[in-house]
Design a protein around this motif. Structure first.
Motif, PDB file in Angstrom:
ATOM      1  N   TYR A   1       0.200  10.237 106.128  1.00  8.07           N
ATOM      2  CA  TYR A   1      -0.014  10.240 104.791  1.00  8.07           C
ATOM      3  C   TYR A   1       0.992  11.084 104.222  1.00  8.07           C
ATOM      4  O   TYR A   1       1.755  10.753 103.407  1.00  8.07           O
ATOM      5  CB  TYR A   1      -1.377  10.696 104.416  1.00  8.07           C
TER       6      TYR A   1
ATOM      7  N   ARG B   1     -10.435  14.867 104.002  1.00  8.06           N
ATOM      8  CA  ARG B   1     -11.934  14.194 103.470  1.00  8.06           C
ATOM      9  C   ARG B   1     -11.822  12.787 103.202  1.00  8.06           C
ATOM     10  O   ARG B   1     -12.690  12.054 103.609  1.00  8.06           O
ATOM     11  CB  ARG B   1     -12.326  15.014 102.265  1.00  8.06           C
ATOM     12  N   GLU B   2     -10.769  12.239 102.540  1.00 12.12           N
ATOM     13  CA  GLU B   2     -10.543  10.714 102.331  1.00 12.12           C
ATOM     14  C   GLU B   2     -10.596   9.993 103.313  1.00 12.12           C
ATOM     15  O   GLU B   2     -10.977   9.035 103.541  1.00 12.12           O
ATOM     16  CB  GLU B   2      -9.423  10.642 101.367  1.00 12.12           C
ATOM     17  N   LEU B   3     -10.095  10.651 104.428  1.00 13.81           N
ATOM     18  CA  LEU B   3      -9.791  10.091 105.896  1.00 13.81           C
ATOM     19  C   LEU B   3     -11.220  10.065 106.775  1.00 13.81           C
ATOM     20  O   LEU B   3     -11.110   9.691 107.743  1.00 13.81           O
ATOM     21  CB  LEU B   3      -8.606  10.550 106.657  1.00 13.81           C
TER      22      LEU B   3
ATOM     23  N   LYS C   1      -7.647  10.415 113.166  1.00 13.54           N
ATOM     24  CA  LYS C   1      -7.492  10.876 111.862  1.00 13.54           C
ATOM     25  C   LYS C   1      -6.589  12.052 111.606  1.00 13.54           C
ATOM     26  O   LYS C   1      -6.121  11.931 110.491  1.00 13.54           O
ATOM     27  CB  LYS C   1      -8.940  11.361 111.747  1.00 13.54           C
TER      28      LYS C   1
ATOM     29  N   GLU D   1      -4.657  20.281  98.960  1.00 14.57           N
ATOM     30  CA  GLU D   1      -4.253  18.726  98.806  1.00 14.57           C
ATOM     31  C   GLU D   1      -4.498  18.287 100.386  1.00 14.57           C
ATOM     32  O   GLU D   1      -4.909  17.163 100.401  1.00 14.57           O
ATOM     33  CB  GLU D   1      -3.017  18.595  98.490  1.00 14.57           C
TER      34      GLU D   1
ATOM     35  N   TRP E   1      -8.346  17.533 100.569  1.00 14.82           N
ATOM     36  CA  TRP E   1      -8.555  16.444  99.926  1.00 14.82           C
ATOM     37  C   TRP E   1      -8.204  15.222 100.653  1.00 14.82           C
ATOM     38  O   TRP E   1      -9.264  14.274 100.781  1.00 14.82           O
ATOM     39  CB  TRP E   1      -8.132  16.453  98.668  1.00 14.82           C
ATOM     40  N   VAL E   2      -6.969  14.960 101.120  1.00 10.34           N
ATOM     41  CA  VAL E   2      -6.772  14.052 102.068  1.00 10.34           C
ATOM     42  C   VAL E   2      -7.531  13.756 103.246  1.00 10.34           C
ATOM     43  O   VAL E   2      -8.207  12.813 103.737  1.00 10.34           O
ATOM     44  CB  VAL E   2      -5.389  13.884 102.196  1.00 10.34           C
TER      45      VAL E   2
END
Length: 184
Positions: free
Chosen positions: A112, A163-165, A105, A157, A160-161
């Motif tokens: 990303y 957490r999305e992963l 991750k 930022e 946030w990414v």
């Protein structure tokens, strides 16, 4: 007509892959950088640090040590050594194995942003964890956590990414880094 377009596309992709591979491989064959060409010292390159305003980005300097590329790789962009315990020799650097899902991750996070991610703390031995003020049952002790930042990207930022992963994240905005973990 579709066949012609498909062939052109395949040929273009093959050319791009060949050129990219050639550039990548030639960079390994180039050898060390001549210091006379790039005479700046680390001190001249490192930005000054200051207290951030809300939402501001601190461009952390890159580690002073040269970036090494030998040793076992954790993933495409990270050496295992980047996750090793950074204690003063209390352990062998690996009091626990790093969680493969965490490594995967964090690699996805790096991809990303398409920018370096700097790991400031990976696995920790109990003594190092106490030195840095880590909690008694920290996920760092079992290789399920890493502290990190992405130079030039606000830590909120990055969080946030992450957490999305699917990572658990604790943000440290005053220090401009994020604690990322896998819960097991």
């Amino acid at each position: 007509m579709k066949r012609v377009h498909k062939r052109i596309f395949i040929i273009l992709v093959a050319i791009v892959v060949t050129v990219a591979s050639s550039i990548f491989l030639s960079s390994f064959q180039a050898g060390p950088v001549n210091e006379q060409v790039f005479p700046k010292t680390q001190q001249e390159i490192a930005p000054e640090t200051e207290t951030p305003q809300d939402g501001a980005v601190i461009d952390h300097p890159l580690p002073e040590d040269p970036i090494l590329t030998n040793g076992p790789w954790a993933s495409a962009h990270f050496l295992m050594d980047e996750y090793a315990c950074d204690c003063a020799g209390y352990c062998d650097g690996w009091p626990a194995d790093m969680d493969p899902e965490l490594l995967e991750k964090i690699e996805a996070l790096r991809c990303y942003f398409n920018r370096p991610i700097i790991i400031t703390s990976g696995v920790r031995c109990e003594r190092r964890n106490a030195e840095v003020g880590g909690i008694e049952n920290s996920w760092h002790l079992s290789g399920h956590a890493a502290d990190l930042y992405c130079p030039g990207v606000p830590c909120d930022e990055v969080a946030w990414v992450a957490r999305e992963l699917g990572l658990g994240v604790i943000e440290y905005p005053d220090q401009q880094f994020d604690h990322c973990e896998i819960w097991h």
